[in-house]
Design an enzyme around this catalytic site. Structure first.
Site, mmCIF file in Angstrom:
data_model
loop_
_atom_site.group_PDB
_atom_site.id
_atom_site.type_symbol
_atom_site.label_atom_id
_atom_site.label_comp_id
_atom_site.label_asym_id
_atom_site.label_seq_id
_atom_site.Cartn_x
_atom_site.Cartn_y
_atom_site.Cartn_z
ATOM 1 N N LYS A 1 62.226 -7.413 48.450
ATOM 2 C CA LYS A 1 60.851 -7.654 48.947
ATOM 3 C C LYS A 1 60.822 -8.228 50.348
ATOM 4 C CE LYS A 1 61.970 -10.956 45.777
ATOM 5 N NZ LYS A 1 62.331 -10.882 44.382
ATOM 6 N N GLU B 1 58.671 -0.154 43.714
ATOM 7 C CA GLU B 1 58.024 -0.829 42.580
ATOM 8 C C GLU B 1 58.658 -2.194 42.284
ATOM 9 O OE1 GLU B 1 55.338 0.614 40.225
ATOM 10 O OE2 GLU B 1 55.395 -1.555 40.383
ATOM 11 N N VAL C 1 57.624 -5.946 43.808
ATOM 12 C CA VAL C 1 56.482 -6.780 43.395
ATOM 13 C C VAL C 1 56.432 -6.876 41.876
ATOM 14 C CG1 VAL C 1 53.971 -7.066 43.458
ATOM 15 C CG2 VAL C 1 55.144 -6.018 45.397
ATOM 16 N N GLY D 1 58.545 -7.491 39.507
ATOM 17 C CA GLY D 1 59.670 -6.986 38.698
ATOM 18 C C GLY D 1 59.348 -5.773 37.864
ATOM 19 N N ILE E 1 56.767 -5.035 35.996
ATOM 20 C CA ILE E 1 55.375 -4.611 35.783
ATOM 21 C C ILE E 1 55.049 -3.449 36.728
ATOM 22 C CG2 ILE E 1 52.962 -5.356 35.743
ATOM 23 C CD1 ILE E 1 53.887 -8.231 35.583
ATOM 24 N N GLU F 1 67.078 -20.350 42.484
ATOM 25 C CA GLU F 1 68.294 -20.400 43.299
ATOM 26 C C GLU F 1 68.683 -21.856 43.562
ATOM 27 O OE1 GLU F 1 69.685 -17.568 44.872
ATOM 28 O OE2 GLU F 1 68.254 -16.321 43.777
ATOM 29 N N LYS G 1 55.543 -10.541 48.578
ATOM 30 C CA LYS G 1 55.026 -9.579 47.594
ATOM 31 C C LYS G 1 53.538 -9.298 47.856
ATOM 32 C CE LYS G 1 58.266 -11.127 44.055
ATOM 33 N NZ LYS G 1 58.485 -12.132 43.002
HETATM 34 N N1 LIG Z 1 67.232 -10.664 40.327
HETATM 35 C C1 LIG Z 1 66.004 -10.207 40.057
HETATM 36 O O1 LIG Z 1 65.514 -10.372 38.938
HETATM 37 C C2 LIG Z 1 65.234 -9.455 41.106
HETATM 38 C C3 LIG Z 1 63.982 -8.924 40.781
HETATM 39 C C4 LIG Z 1 63.271 -8.178 41.728
HETATM 40 C C5 LIG Z 1 63.823 -7.988 42.977
HETATM 41 N N2 LIG Z 1 65.041 -8.545 43.295
HETATM 42 C C6 LIG Z 1 65.588 -8.300 44.644
HETATM 43 O O2 LIG Z 1 66.694 -7.403 44.494
HETATM 44 C C7 LIG Z 1 67.698 -7.695 45.462
HETATM 45 C C8 LIG Z 1 69.015 -7.972 44.740
HETATM 46 O O3 LIG Z 1 68.869 -9.088 43.900
HETATM 47 P P1 LIG Z 1 70.016 -9.552 42.880
HETATM 48 O O4 LIG Z 1 69.425 -10.635 42.065
HETATM 49 O O5 LIG Z 1 70.615 -8.361 42.207
HETATM 50 O O6 LIG Z 1 71.077 -10.183 43.905
HETATM 51 P P2 LIG Z 1 72.580 -10.625 43.602
HETATM 52 O O7 LIG Z 1 72.800 -10.769 42.134
HETATM 53 O O8 LIG Z 1 72.868 -11.761 44.501
HETATM 54 O O9 LIG Z 1 73.450 -9.354 44.075
HETATM 55 C C9 LIG Z 1 73.506 -8.943 45.408
HETATM 56 C C10 LIG Z 1 74.526 -7.811 45.523
HETATM 57 O O10 LIG Z 1 74.475 -7.325 46.853
HETATM 58 C C11 LIG Z 1 75.801 -7.261 47.389
HETATM 59 N N3 LIG Z 1 75.714 -7.534 48.816
HETATM 60 C C12 LIG Z 1 75.137 -8.590 49.432
HETATM 61 N N4 LIG Z 1 75.213 -8.467 50.775
HETATM 62 C C13 LIG Z 1 75.844 -7.298 51.001
HETATM 63 C C14 LIG Z 1 76.232 -6.598 52.169
HETATM 64 N N5 LIG Z 1 75.972 -7.091 53.362
HETATM 65 N N6 LIG Z 1 76.856 -5.407 52.018
HETATM 66 C C15 LIG Z 1 77.118 -4.904 50.801
HETATM 67 N N7 LIG Z 1 76.788 -5.525 49.653
HETATM 68 C C16 LIG Z 1 76.162 -6.699 49.751
HETATM 69 C C17 LIG Z 1 76.593 -8.312 46.644
HETATM 70 O O11 LIG Z 1 77.960 -7.937 46.690
HETATM 71 P P3 LIG Z 1 79.115 -8.771 45.948
HETATM 72 O O12 LIG Z 1 78.912 -8.486 44.488
HETATM 73 O O13 LIG Z 1 80.354 -8.192 46.466
HETATM 74 O O14 LIG Z 1 78.892 -10.201 46.305
HETATM 75 C C18 LIG Z 1 75.972 -8.207 45.248
HETATM 76 O O15 LIG Z 1 76.608 -7.215 44.492
HETATM 77 C C19 LIG Z 1 67.175 -8.900 46.261
HETATM 78 O O16 LIG Z 1 66.610 -8.437 47.439
HETATM 79 C C20 LIG Z 1 66.141 -9.515 45.339
HETATM 80 O O17 LIG Z 1 65.118 -10.184 46.069
HETATM 81 C C21 LIG Z 1 65.750 -9.263 42.387
#
Ligand SMILES: NC(=O)c1ccc[n+]([C@@H]2O[C@H](COP(=O)([O-])OP(=O)(O)OC[C@H]3O[C@@H](n4cnc5c(N)ncnc54)[C@H](OP(=O)(O)O)[C@@H]3O)[C@@H](O)[C@H]2O)c1
Length: 412
Positions: A104, A128, A131, A133, A135, A189, A204
């Site tokens: 986002k 989708e 914003v 998750g 929904i 976090e 969002k």
């Molecule tokens: N978590 C949720 O419930 C949720 C919901 C909606 C949206 N989002 C959004 O979705 C995105 C991902 O969230 P997440 O919770 O999955 O994050 P996360 O668990 O911290 O995972 C991030 C992933 O991205 C990889 N990464 C980070 N920087 C990188 C780079 N420069 N080059 C290549 N790979 C890179 C990391 O690699 P490594 O594994 O090697 O460290 C890791 O696998 C975020 O933007 C977040 O705002 C998350």
């Protein structure tokens, strides 16, 4: 049978959830799309981590290797930060791929450019998951409200803030204890600033504004406030009046101007957000034909977010135009005279002997906390003169109970 080749950028909570869902729901995807979906590559940062990924999938930390795959149809981005994701997605579009993002912060900053670039390359953009998750709020706005004219959107868009407010109320916890529990449960976090100061909900809200109204307000004009000023005392006082604190994003269009706020407000029992508890998210859309509809569900997490991405995968593969069909709007509820309409406020810190005739004292919770009725401009003026004063708008659903008769200052 043709094959759709997908690359997943990021293999954290979201990326892994998407990978597993493509494996577990391959048959459904094939039935809907008429093609098999295959993950061709996964981009990660740390090559040493052990991952549960099939041997034939390319695992790399070099995006160029992915860009030069012989076939690549869709790039799904689930990384963090604005860069490098923005650059990666631009390159993917230029290569002719549809793109999907869950990021986002990046999309709030660069969504407009990505949508325009995608249009000029005749590919689609799915967002989708940016914003609320799981929904399906964007698909709902985009596909189901083509004819309805939207006047107001309100949303509980940050599950962490909603969890903290719920814990503070239900278990009488302090903000610090509720935050620490959210961190232990993995909802917040280590640095919770983005969630508790309202930045996450703000990003969002800007994305929602674009899909609902075709444009965003000036970012600096948006009132953004987090939940850090909410205390247990305020929550208790609100409860006495049958009100609950919720962190709510609100977007409306008045005349030609988009108005957006992202801040804690109070809702009464008849408001659809009153019962949205814990990490749940909710979005209420008010439009002219259907009236008021509320979507509610998990706003984050591995599989709810994967669900949003997978539905986007179907959407982009069916090649929907990315930048078209914004919903129409009616004039907003607030009219041009926003700030001058009398509204209800829960306030703390205004002495009872304040004799401002433009303020009506409605009910008193404690010596310090009361409900007043006044125009926003007046409330802001008066409260900003106090040393330590807070004011929160009651957005809906408050009925003055009989024991709290409307009282004017003269009667106090
Ligand atoms: N978590 C949720 O419930 C949720 C919901 C909606 C949206 N989002 C959004 O979705 C995105 C991902 O969230 P997440 O919770 O999955 O994050 P996360 O668990 O911290 O995972 C991030 C992933 O991205 C990889 N990464 C980070 N920087 C990188 C780079 N420069 N080059 C290549 N790979 C890179 C990391 O690699 P490594 O594994 O090697 O460290 C890791 O696998 C975020 O933007 C977040 O705002 C998350």
């Amino acid at each position: 049978m043709s094959v759709i080749k997908v690359a997943i950028l990021g293999f954290g909570t979201v990326g892994e959830g998407v990978y597993q869902t493509i494996q577990s729901h391959g048959e459904e995807l094939e039935r809907v799309l008429g093609s098999k979906v295959e993950v061709a590559a996964v981009l990660i940062r740390n090559k040493q981590k052990k991952r549960n990924i099939d041997e034939e999938v390319l695992i790399t930390s070099d995006f160029n290797e992915i860009l030069h795959l012989p076939q690549l149809d869709v790039v799904i981005e689930a990384i963090v930060d604005k860069e490098p994701p923005y650059t990666f997605l631009k390159q993917a579009i230029q290569r002719g791929c549809h793109i999907i993002t869950a990021n986002k912060e990046m999309f709030a900053h660069h969504g407009k450019e990505l949508l325009e670039l995608a249009d000029s390359h005749n590919v689609s953009v799915g967002y989708e998951a940016t914003v609320a998750g799981g929904i399906p709020v964007i698909q709902t706005l985009r596909q189901l409200l083509n004819v309805n004219r939207v006047s107001l959107i309100q949303g509980i868009l940050n599950g962490t803030s909603n969890f903290i407010l719920t814990e503070m109320r239900k278990r009488k916890q302090s903000f610090a204890d509720a935050l620490s529990l959210a961190q232990k449960k993995g909802y917040a976090e280590a640095d919770p600033t983005n969630d508790v100061e309202g930045f996450d909900a703000f990003f969002k809200t800007m994305i929602l504004s674009r899909i609902a109204f075709g444009e965003e307000p000036n970012w600096q004009d948006v009132e953004r406030e987090g939940i850090t000023t909410i205390t247990s005392n305020l929550i208790d006082a609100a409860e006495k009046f049958g009100l609950r604190f919720k962190h709510v994003a609100s977007i409306t269009k008045a005349g030609n101007q988009i108005r957006a706020t992202v801040k804690p407000v109070l809702v009464g029992k008849t408001h659809p957000f009153y019962h949205i508890e814990g990490v749940e998210n909710a979005v209420n859309v008010q439009s002219d034909i259907v009236g008021s509809i509320t979507l509610q569900g998990p706003g984050a997490g591995m599989f709810p977010t994967a669900s949003a991405v997978i539905e986007d995968l179907v959407y982009v593969c069916q090649h929907q135009p990315s930048n078209k069909n914004f919903t129409k709007t009616t004039a907003g509820n607030y009219g041009e005279e926003i700030g001058q309409v009398k509204e209800l406020w829960l306030i703390k810190g205004l002495p009872k002997n304040n004799k401002n005739p433009l303020i009506t004292w409605v009910a008193q919770a404690t010596d310090e906390i009361a409900i007043i009725k006044a125009a926003r401009e007046e409330v802001e003026k008066v409260m900003n003169q106090q040393e330590e004063a807070y004011y929160f708008q009651i957005i809906d659903g408050y009925k003055i109970e009989r024991k709290y008769e409307e009282i004017t200052l003269a009667a106090l």
